[in-house]
Design a protein around this motif. Sequence first.
Motif, PDB file in Angstrom:
ATOM      1  N   LYS A   1      -4.034 -19.551 -11.157  1.00 20.62           N
ATOM      2  CA  LYS A   1      -4.753 -19.887 -12.383  1.00 20.62           C
ATOM      3  C   LYS A   1      -6.189 -20.281 -12.041  1.00 20.62           C
ATOM      4  CE  LYS A   1      -0.692 -21.446 -14.971  1.00 20.62           C
ATOM      5  NZ  LYS A   1      -0.049 -22.592 -15.687  1.00 20.62           N
TER       6      LYS A   1
ATOM      7  N   LYS B   1      -9.764 -22.181 -11.930  1.00 20.86           N
ATOM      8  CA  LYS B   1     -10.107 -23.580 -12.036  1.00 20.86           C
ATOM      9  C   LYS B   1     -10.903 -23.848 -13.315  1.00 20.86           C
ATOM     10  CE  LYS B   1     -10.219 -24.365  -7.042  1.00 20.86           C
ATOM     11  NZ  LYS B   1     -11.027 -24.836  -5.893  1.00 20.86           N
ATOM     12  N   LYS B   2     -10.837 -25.074 -13.764  1.00 25.18           N
ATOM     13  CA  LYS B   2     -11.552 -25.460 -14.964  1.00 25.18           C
ATOM     14  C   LYS B   2     -13.050 -25.506 -14.699  1.00 25.18           C
ATOM     15  CE  LYS B   2      -7.737 -28.203 -16.858  1.00 25.18           C
ATOM     16  NZ  LYS B   2      -7.321 -29.536 -17.373  1.00 25.18           N
ATOM     17  N   ASP B   3     -13.798 -25.188 -15.745  1.00 22.57           N
ATOM     18  CA  ASP B   3     -15.250 -25.184 -15.650  1.00 22.57           C
ATOM     19  C   ASP B   3     -15.768 -26.562 -16.054  1.00 22.57           C
ATOM     20  OD1 ASP B   3     -17.857 -24.548 -15.402  1.00 22.57           O
ATOM     21  OD2 ASP B   3     -17.977 -23.298 -17.206  1.00 22.57           O
ATOM     22  N   PHE B   4     -16.273 -27.300 -15.065  1.00 30.18           N
ATOM     23  CA  PHE B   4     -16.813 -28.624 -15.319  1.00 30.18           C
ATOM     24  C   PHE B   4     -18.338 -28.619 -15.381  1.00 30.18           C
ATOM     25  CE2 PHE B   4     -12.701 -29.315 -13.266  1.00 30.18           C
ATOM     26  CZ  PHE B   4     -12.104 -30.226 -14.128  1.00 30.18           C
TER      27      PHE B   4
ATOM     28  N   TYR C   1     -20.057 -30.734 -18.006  1.00 27.44           N
ATOM     29  CA  TYR C   1     -20.054 -32.180 -17.841  1.00 27.44           C
ATOM     30  C   TYR C   1     -21.052 -32.651 -16.786  1.00 27.44           C
ATOM     31  CZ  TYR C   1     -15.601 -31.576 -20.260  1.00 27.44           C
ATOM     32  OH  TYR C   1     -14.638 -31.215 -21.147  1.00 27.44           O
TER      33      TYR C   1
END
Length: 255
Positions: A70, A72-75, A78
């Motif tokens: 999966k 990774k989340k896009d940070f 932030y």
Amino acid sequence: MAAAGKVYVPSYTSYTPVSPRSRIHVLAEPKPVFCESSPRLVWGDQETIWTLSWGALTAQPSARILSLSKPKKDFSKYECRCRPVIGGRALLAKFGYPSERLLRLAEPKKYLPAYLEKRARESPEWPVSLAARNYNASQRILELAQPKGLHPDFMPAREVSRSPQKAIASPRTIELSKPKQLHANYTPPRDPEWPVTEAAKRAVATPRVLELAQPSTRPRMGLATLNPDAFRVKGTAMKAACSPRLQELARPIQR
């Protein structure tokens, strides 16, 4: 559809949980170029491409592989310009003022008075002459000014995975990695210079030794070529029997 031994694999742009194979196809697609400054692949950077086997195409990934596959989340949304604080402490919680010694070491070194008197210019910057500004570089200078490119066969160094870094060498591998040792019967070469013993200094050569020490008397080369019997071995020498001592001396040194 297969052509010339290759399997046509359709491209997928989204993850579909119906079939695990679709996720493998998505991961097999090359990454898109986000901006023009992204590095471009040149010949030698990509791996060898071969046709996937039917077993690889029909393989069912495990739950762990699906979890790792999966994205990774896009940070990035932030992100902020301030530096993150580790542990939730303020930035100036442990701020200390430097000592006088640190302030003195941080000052730049001053020039010597003798250098200031002999220097040609007051400032390291000086005006560029008109001839230098109007100079046209030759084609050779422009060619030398171009940076060198990578070799067509250049392959960058690959990053070592964690499994080889954690590998433990077996006793056999450690034994083979040791350098070879010299043989137990190895005799190092003798120094060409060694001290002469007192017995050799006081030795008196016998008449036979003096006779053997004399160089061989041979006629001139011009006369020897005309005499076919000049280098013929004598019959007594051909019938001579070698003593055990000569046979021992004739053997090469065992190393």
